[in-house]
Enzyme design. Structure first.
Site, PDB file in Angstrom:
ATOM      1  CD  GLU A 330      17.765  -0.844 -98.161  1.00  0.00           C
ATOM      2  OE1 GLU A 330      17.584  -1.662 -99.075  1.00  0.00           O
ATOM      3  OE2 GLU A 330      16.910  -0.585 -97.309  1.00  0.00           O
ATOM      4  CD1 TRP A 443      13.183 -18.808 -84.948  1.00  0.00           C
ATOM      5  CD2 TRP A 443      14.766 -18.015 -86.315  1.00  0.00           C
ATOM      6  NE1 TRP A 443      13.659 -17.652 -84.393  1.00  0.00           N
ATOM      7  CE2 TRP A 443      14.629 -17.140 -85.200  1.00  0.00           C
ATOM      8  CE3 TRP A 443      15.698 -17.716 -87.308  1.00  0.00           C
ATOM      9  CZ2 TRP A 443      15.405 -15.987 -85.069  1.00  0.00           C
ATOM     10  CZ3 TRP A 443      16.463 -16.570 -87.171  1.00  0.00           C
ATOM     11  CH2 TRP A 443      16.324 -15.709 -86.071  1.00  0.00           C
TER      12      TRP A 443
HETATM   13  P1  AMP Z   1      14.396  -4.702-102.562  1.00  0.00           P
HETATM   14  O1  AMP Z   1      15.198  -3.722-101.790  1.00  0.00           O
HETATM   15  O2  AMP Z   1      12.995  -4.244-102.829  1.00  0.00           O
HETATM   16  O3  AMP Z   1      15.101  -5.111-103.808  1.00  0.00           O
HETATM   17  O4  AMP Z   1      14.233  -6.001-101.669  1.00  0.00           O
HETATM   18  C1  AMP Z   1      15.357  -6.663-101.146  1.00  0.00           C
HETATM   19  C2  AMP Z   1      14.919  -7.949-100.492  1.00  0.00           C
HETATM   20  O5  AMP Z   1      14.437  -8.873-101.483  1.00  0.00           O
HETATM   21  C3  AMP Z   1      16.024  -8.698 -99.812  1.00  0.00           C
HETATM   22  O6  AMP Z   1      16.338  -8.178 -98.553  1.00  0.00           O
HETATM   23  C4  AMP Z   1      15.451 -10.101 -99.753  1.00  0.00           C
HETATM   24  O7  AMP Z   1      14.553 -10.247 -98.690  1.00  0.00           O
HETATM   25  C5  AMP Z   1      14.692 -10.192-101.057  1.00  0.00           C
HETATM   26  N1  AMP Z   1      15.503 -10.891-102.058  1.00  0.00           N
HETATM   27  C6  AMP Z   1      16.248 -10.372-103.036  1.00  0.00           C
HETATM   28  N2  AMP Z   1      16.817 -11.342-103.774  1.00  0.00           N
HETATM   29  C7  AMP Z   1      16.445 -12.519-103.218  1.00  0.00           C
HETATM   30  C8  AMP Z   1      16.704 -13.897-103.497  1.00  0.00           C
HETATM   31  N3  AMP Z   1      17.462 -14.283-104.526  1.00  0.00           N
HETATM   32  N4  AMP Z   1      16.159 -14.835-102.684  1.00  0.00           N
HETATM   33  C9  AMP Z   1      15.382 -14.478-101.639  1.00  0.00           C
HETATM   34  N5  AMP Z   1      15.082 -13.200-101.340  1.00  0.00           N
HETATM   35  C10 AMP Z   1      15.612 -12.231-102.112  1.00  0.00           C
END
Ligand code: AMP
Length: 541
Positions: A330, A443
């Site tokens: 998004e 948490w």
């Molecule tokens: P997507 O839309 O499939 O790319 O997933 C997005 C989600 O991936 C985010 O909302 C995070 O929860 C996770 N995410 C992306 N980059 C990171 C990062 N560097 N560290 C931790 N979580 C991440």
């Protein structure tokens, strides 16, 4: 009074026009599935994108239609990126790692008129075709000699389509807010939702990622995007590279350590981007074979948290600068990148790593804030953790076809991540909001526990989930995969946590598993783990 500057819409076609005009001789190199290498230039890519645009005219494709792609990172996929969007049609990149039912759902939901596919997906297409009645044709990304034998009707040959066309084509001009590409979120629950990018959002994002404190792309770089072009537009790298005239190396389907190392070295790659699991695989290969990357300068790690141990090994053993980045489907996807400020230069390595392992500072164009569950803004003191919200010109305001408007009443996008932001603006994700472990009203960050577990030399991968506890509501359970040929006991692992996290954060139990489930984009599939361990009884209950 209005300004008096030219009104030129920000269009994706302008990126490939620029790359052709000013960097026409720069190579686009592709690793093919048979292990061979294809190379041509931005001028060649632009020529073939124009031939493709002419072919769409014959296929009666109109502005606003959706065209699907099921393809690896390769030159033909790059031509589709520019050839489809350039005429005002929507490039719908499909993640082949989704379940076939999900792919079926999204092709129908997007109402794709045509779907282009790499040959490795021929049998997938045969299975999908009977369920996707509105697809007028399935176009194999190959030449006549390599056309597969398929039971599907309406299979066309990509090279035949192109060969029949001239490259005499002028890219049309239209409103920069026109939809350009579509990518579905991998959604662990419910149906995937479509995020519809615009030309404006894509071009602005391309400018932003090229900035020095973002991915720092330049005409002196050779960029190898490991991140698939079917996942959030390859993090915008195909567009960003064209904007600056960087040489681009598209690795195809072979993403194992050996194949990547060979490509990095042969093509003198200077910058790369991908998810932590890929870099873990590469690092293990380099360590086992005592190899060192000789040209790579920067490595972007995103999509999931980069464990501090992984960052240190890459930096100290391989001499590569690791850039931790955060984003979402998004958010186009770049939201933050972690680069030190001038004030950090004099700090110790330890202090610098403490900053670098955070997810980073907002890229100009993205605003961030954290709130509590009642929507009250929390302070940026590096301590308070809350729901992360973002806004900006390349952040989605709604999902395709009215599948929900996710924004808060005051226009912010709730990311579903829990994070803190420090006084210097560095954001750190502690969890997905649904993964956070709620113990006695407090948490516990599953990411912190996972990073700690992975730092143990015997642990290859770890996931921490909350298990129901009669007294504390939830307590952490660690699920860990051991490295091959090493043994370690539960007790040793639990002991390892002591002094590294608060005492009450230490998991109540450890279960060793052979492997952990992942989503189609390589993230830990915690919904499945919670299901599998729903009846698990902790020894502390
Ligand atoms: P997507 O839309 O499939 O790319 O997933 C997005 C989600 O991936 C985010 O909302 C995070 O929860 C996770 N995410 C992306 N980059 C990171 C990062 N560097 N560290 C931790 N979580 C991440």
């Amino acid at each position: 009074m209005l300004g008096q500057m030219m009104q030129m819409p920000l269009l994706i076609s302008s990126l490939i026009v620029h790359a052709d005009k000013y960097h026409g001789d720069i190579e686009v190199v592709s690793g093919l599935s048979d292990g061979s290498i294809h190379r041509y230039t931005y001028t060649d890519a632009h020529k073939r994108a124009r031939q493709l645009a002419n072919a769409f005219d014959k296929l009666s494709v109109k502005i606003g239609d959706r065209i699907g792609t099921l393809a690896w990172n390769g030159y033909r996929h790059l031509e589709l990126y520019f050839g489809i969007s350039g005429i005002g049609v929507v490039t719908h990149t499909i993640n082949p790692r989704l379940f076939p039912e999900q792919i079926n759902y999204i092709i129908n939901h997007a109402e794709d008129d045509y779907v282009f596919f790499d040959l490795s997906f021929a049998s997938l297409i045969e299975n999908l075709a009977p369920h996707c009645k509105q697809v007028k044709g399935w176009i194999a990304l190959t030449d006549r000699i390599h056309m597969p034998e398929m039971k599907t009707a309406n299979v066309l040959c990509y090279e035949d389509l192109l060969n029949a066309e001239s490259d005499d084509f002028e890219w049309p001009s239209f409103d920069e807010n026109t939809a350009s590409s579509l990518c579905y979120t991998s959604g662990t629950t419910g149906n995937p939702k479509g995020v519809l990018y615009s030309h404006r959002s894509t071009v602005l994002h391309a400018y932003a990622i090229a900035l020095p404190d973002c991915l720092s792309l330049s005409a002196r770089d050779t960029v190898l995007p490991v991140v698939p072009m079917f996942h959030v537009n390859g993090w915008g790298l195909p567009y960003g590279c064209a904007a600056v005239g960087a040489k681009i190396v598209l690795p195809g389907p072979c993403l194992d350590g050996a194949s990547l190392f060979e490509l990095f070295e042969k093509e003198k790659v200077t910058m790369t981007a991908g998810v932590p699991t890929i870099w873990l695989g590469l690092l293990t290969y380099l360590q086992q074979n005592k190899l060192k990357l000789s040209t790579l300068k920067r490595m972007v790690v995103g999509g999931a948290a980069c464990a501090p141990t992984l960052m240190r090994s890459l930096e100290e053993e391989q001499g590569v600068e690791v850039l931790h980045a955060w984003g979402m489907t998004e958010t186009s996807p770049l939201g933050t990148t972690c680069i030190l400020k001038a004030k950090h230069a004099t700090q110790s390595k330890e202090q610098q790593y403490a900053v670098k392992t955070k997810q980073g500072r907002a890229v100009y164009g993205v605003e961030m804030k954290i709130t509590d569950n009642d929507g009250r803004e929390l302070p940026c003191n590096g301590e308070a953790a809350g729901n992360l919200l973002v806004r900006g010109p390349w952040i989605a305001r709604e999902y395709f076809k009215g599948d929900g408007s996710p924004l808060t009443a005051d226009g912010w996008f709730p990311t579903g991540d829990v994070a803190s932001i420090d006084a210097d603006g560095y954001m750190q994700i502690t969890d997905r909001s649904k993964d956070v472990i709620k113990s006695g009203g407090e948490w516990i960050s599953s990411i912190t526990l996972e990073n700690t577990a992975i730092a143990h030399p015997a642990i290859a991968e770890a996931a921490v989930i909350g298990i129901h506890h009669p007294k504390w509501d939830e307590r952490p359970l660690l699920l860990a995969v051991k490295k091959s040929n090493v043994d370690v006991s539960k007790e040793e692992i639990l002991h390892f946590f002591e002094g590294k996290v608060a005492k009450w954060w230490i998991p109540d139990d450890v279960v060793f598993v052979d492997q952990l489930p992942h989503t189609a984009t390589g993230k830990l599939l915690k919904t499945k783990l919670r299901e599998d361990f729903s009846a698990y009884k902790l020894p502390t209950t």
